[in-house]
Scaffold this motif. Structure first.
Motif, PDB file in Angstrom:
ATOM      1  N   VAL A  20     -40.197  58.248  15.233  1.00  0.00           N
ATOM      2  CA  VAL A  20     -40.267  58.987  14.172  1.00  0.00           C
ATOM      3  C   VAL A  20     -39.878  60.655  14.776  1.00  0.00           C
ATOM      4  O   VAL A  20     -41.130  61.070  15.309  1.00  0.00           O
ATOM      5  N   TYR A  45     -47.100  58.595  13.886  1.00  0.00           N
ATOM      6  CA  TYR A  45     -46.461  58.758  12.374  1.00  0.00           C
ATOM      7  C   TYR A  45     -45.915  57.326  12.193  1.00  0.00           C
ATOM      8  O   TYR A  45     -45.402  56.597  13.132  1.00  0.00           O
ATOM      9  N   ALA A  46     -45.522  57.270  10.941  1.00  0.00           N
ATOM     10  CA  ALA A  46     -44.712  56.079  10.654  1.00  0.00           C
ATOM     11  C   ALA A  46     -43.874  56.429   9.555  1.00  0.00           C
ATOM     12  O   ALA A  46     -44.094  57.066   8.582  1.00  0.00           O
ATOM     13  N   ASP A  47     -42.544  56.011   9.604  1.00  0.00           N
ATOM     14  CA  ASP A  47     -41.585  56.291   8.548  1.00  0.00           C
ATOM     15  C   ASP A  47     -41.437  54.862   7.329  1.00  0.00           C
ATOM     16  O   ASP A  47     -41.177  53.786   7.939  1.00  0.00           O
ATOM     17  N   LEU A  48     -42.331  55.263   6.197  1.00  0.00           N
ATOM     18  CA  LEU A  48     -42.208  54.184   5.455  1.00  0.00           C
ATOM     19  C   LEU A  48     -41.044  53.487   4.951  1.00  0.00           C
ATOM     20  O   LEU A  48     -40.825  52.423   4.817  1.00  0.00           O
ATOM     21  N   THR A  49     -39.880  54.399   5.018  1.00  0.00           N
ATOM     22  CA  THR A  49     -38.595  54.215   4.444  1.00  0.00           C
ATOM     23  C   THR A  49     -37.774  53.111   5.174  1.00  0.00           C
ATOM     24  O   THR A  49     -37.394  52.230   4.875  1.00  0.00           O
ATOM     25  N   THR A 108     -39.354  51.500   7.973  1.00  0.00           N
ATOM     26  CA  THR A 108     -40.097  50.440   8.665  1.00  0.00           C
ATOM     27  C   THR A 108     -39.507  49.010   8.731  1.00  0.00           C
ATOM     28  O   THR A 108     -39.345  48.627   7.425  1.00  0.00           O
ATOM     29  N   SER A 109     -39.304  48.314   9.735  1.00  0.00           N
ATOM     30  CA  SER A 109     -38.554  47.113  10.090  1.00  0.00           C
ATOM     31  C   SER A 109     -37.261  47.135   9.455  1.00  0.00           C
ATOM     32  O   SER A 109     -36.591  45.911   9.242  1.00  0.00           O
ATOM     33  N   LYS A 162     -40.521  49.357  18.198  1.00  0.00           N
ATOM     34  CA  LYS A 162     -41.057  50.308  17.190  1.00  0.00           C
ATOM     35  C   LYS A 162     -39.999  51.503  17.055  1.00  0.00           C
ATOM     36  O   LYS A 162     -39.514  52.141  17.906  1.00  0.00           O
ATOM     37  N   ASN A 163     -39.882  51.779  15.728  1.00  0.00           N
ATOM     38  CA  ASN A 163     -38.965  52.920  15.524  1.00  0.00           C
ATOM     39  C   ASN A 163     -39.726  54.187  15.733  1.00  0.00           C
ATOM     40  O   ASN A 163     -40.764  54.562  15.362  1.00  0.00           O
ATOM     41  N   SER A 193     -36.155  60.789   6.826  1.00  0.00           N
ATOM     42  CA  SER A 193     -36.162  59.568   6.840  1.00  0.00           C
ATOM     43  C   SER A 193     -34.736  59.166   7.310  1.00  0.00           C
ATOM     44  O   SER A 193     -34.446  58.255   8.146  1.00  0.00           O
ATOM     45  N   ASN A 243     -34.153  59.898  11.002  1.00  0.00           N
ATOM     46  CA  ASN A 243     -34.986  58.742  11.812  1.00  0.00           C
ATOM     47  C   ASN A 243     -34.302  57.544  11.809  1.00  0.00           C
ATOM     48  O   ASN A 243     -34.266  56.699  12.848  1.00  0.00           O
ATOM     49  N   ARG A 287     -48.963  46.583  19.199  1.00  0.00           N
ATOM     50  CA  ARG A 287     -47.684  46.191  19.603  1.00  0.00           C
ATOM     51  C   ARG A 287     -47.617  45.584  21.219  1.00  0.00           C
ATOM     52  O   ARG A 287     -48.348  45.882  21.931  1.00  0.00           O
TER      53      ARG A 287
END
Lengths: 383, 119
Positions: free
Chosen positions: A208, A128-132, A134-135, A205-206, A213, A216, A315
């Protein structure tokens, strides 16, 4: 004087053993996110599986408890033993013995993974990745980390100038010539080591945990803030301590000052870590109820629940599953180098200490007469 | 917006990311003008190669869903061109889905209901 070393090692070893036991082998593992580095699953607590999981956790906990008690008892024995070269060797081996709890942890990890296979629990390969976020989520304020190290550097320069006689505050220095420089450089080195660790933990890494969002973002920010606060506090403690201690050692330098200094420094560090761990646990507990997403199943990439080896992951640094902090991905080229260097250093230290104890060269490591002592004195006379 | 990547899927990863971003724009989860993460940040977050994310962004850009520039990075396009027609590729895909639904015994009304729900 060697009793100081005994006392410091005792203060470091016993709490470490207890903390490692409590973190790796909690009383109610079913309530935790991870059990022996395997992601907790509701199916672990249904029917026959529940009994099996309880059996595994109880047997591993018992083994870990025996190791922890052994380490603590040995520490008490060594604390009262007269200082000999073999005592130093025994202490060193005891420090390594701390990591024996990794054996029941690894055993529990292997057994739980095989139970997972029996139960047919597989969600492998889902990321999973949270687009909002990210970084965008960080907790570290960089100036607050750089500033204490600048103080440390300033103290270090001051110590060199005081040692070489460029700056004269006292008529004669209370401590040996070169001692101030060595001490301040050691603290500066410690401070500098903290910088890459802080940056590494801030860029981890964040996670999720939710479809929301904001949850998160808040969760990851809180966790990174804990890390940042811990490392910034440690840096400040390091800097302020070395500043006070350097000035103190210019005027008074005896056993009492040395013992008090070592004890205070150890206590500050232990307190910082304890507060950090407690806050991190509170954050985890707070966000447990907000976790509404089936989480990433990468258990098979965790060898014995301790070593992360995932060639599909680019990573380098990931969050640890045993203990507290981060570790490296061994499949990453830099991760391979770090692990090889660490293993070589560990083996070389053990080898060197055994050689020193057997050959009678352990006296070179004496606190009263460190191996760099003669060199310093010679260079001091030359000045 | 949360995206889910299945490493063992037959669909390539760059296409999975592309599909989910398109679905996000369509559902309103990603609004016009919203900033997308940088190629490097997204690659690090998912743990994939930067080239994969770059490929996704290039595809989305060529399809007119996002715009990229050196200064602002990638953003969702404010006004996405509405041709009013379904591409040939999508028509074939829809045909396949309808055929599979029919073979599975899904009624036309049920399928229409699903289309209404997703539209």
């Amino acid at each position: 004087m060697n009793w100081i070393v005994n006392l410091v090692l005792f203060i470091c070893v016993v709490p470490s053993a207890v903390i490692m036991f409590l973190l790796g082998f909690p009383k109610n593992p079913e309530k935790k996110k991870m059990i022996f580095g395997v992601r907790n699953n509701p199916r672990f607590h249904e029917g026959e599986a529940a009994g099996k999981v309880l059996e595994i956790t109880a047997s591993c906990r018992k083994a870990a408890l025996i190791i922890t008690v052994f380490v603590c008892l040995m520490s008490i024995v060594l604390l009262f033993l007269p200082p000999t070269r073999f005592t130093v060797l025994a202490w060193t081996l005891l420090v390594y013995a701390l990591f024996l709890v990794a054996i029941p942890f690894g055993k529990g990890n292997t057994e739980l993974k095989s139970l997972k296979k029996q139960l047919g629990i597989t969600r492998k390969g889902v990321v999973y990745a949270d687009l909002t976020n990210t970084s965008a989520v960080h907790g570290l304020k960089k100036p607050w980390l750089i500033l204490p190290n600048a103080v440390c550097l300033a103290v270090s320069v001051f110590a060199i100038l005081a040692d070489t006689g460029v700056i004269k505050i006292a008529e004669t220095l209370a401590c040996e010539r070169g001692a101030l420089t060595l001490m301040s450089q050691s603290f500066l080195f410690l401070g500098i080591i903290i910088i890459p660790i802080a940056f590494m933990m801030d860029n981890v890494k964040n996670a999720v945990i939710s479809k929301d969002s904001n949850i998160n973002a808040n969760y990851n920010r809180a966790k990174k803030k804990c890390w940042a606060d811990l490392l910034v506090a440690t840096s400040w403690a390091n800097a302020l301590y070395v500043a006070v201690y350097t000035v103190l050692c210019m005027f008074i330098y005896n056993d009492i000052v040395l013992v008090t200094g070592v004890l205070v420094y150890t206590l500050i560090l232990v307190s910082c870590v304890a507060i950090g761990v407690k806050t991190q646990m509170t954050v985890e507990k707070r966000y447990e109820r907000d976790t509404d997403l089936e989480l990433l199943d990468d258990d098979d990439y965790w060898i014995l629940g301790m070593f992360y080896f995932n060639p599909n992951d680019t990573r380098l640094n990931v969050e640890k599953r045993f203990g507290y902090g981060g570790t490296v991905n061994i499949a990453h080229p830099a991760g391979k180098v770090i692990m090889i260097v660490t293993a070589v250093l560990l083996l070389a230290t053990i080898g060197f200490l055994i050689w020193a104890a057997v050959s009678g060269n352990m006296d070179m490591l004496s606190v009263n007469e460190p191996f760099w002592g003669p060199a310093i004195r010679t260079s001091g006379q030359n000045l | 917006m949360i995206i889910k990547i299945d490493e063992y899927s037959d669909v390539p990863i760059y296409m999975q990311i592309r599909n989910q971003i398109v679905m996000g724009i369509s559902s309103g989860e990603l609004k016009g003008g919203e900033q997308l993460p940088t190629v490097r940040a997204l690659a690090l977050e998912i743990g994939i190669n930067t080239m994969t994310v770059s490929k996704t962004y290039q595809l989305l850009k060529s399809e007119g869903y996002i715009m990229t520039d050196r200064k602002n990075g990638a953003r969702v396009r404010e006004n996405i061109a509405r041709s009013g027609v379904l591409s040939g590729e999508n028509k074939t895909e829809l045909r396949r889905i309808v055929s599979e639904a029919r073979l599975s015994g899904v009624s036309k009304s049920e399928l229409k209901k699903l289309i209404d729900e997703f539209y």
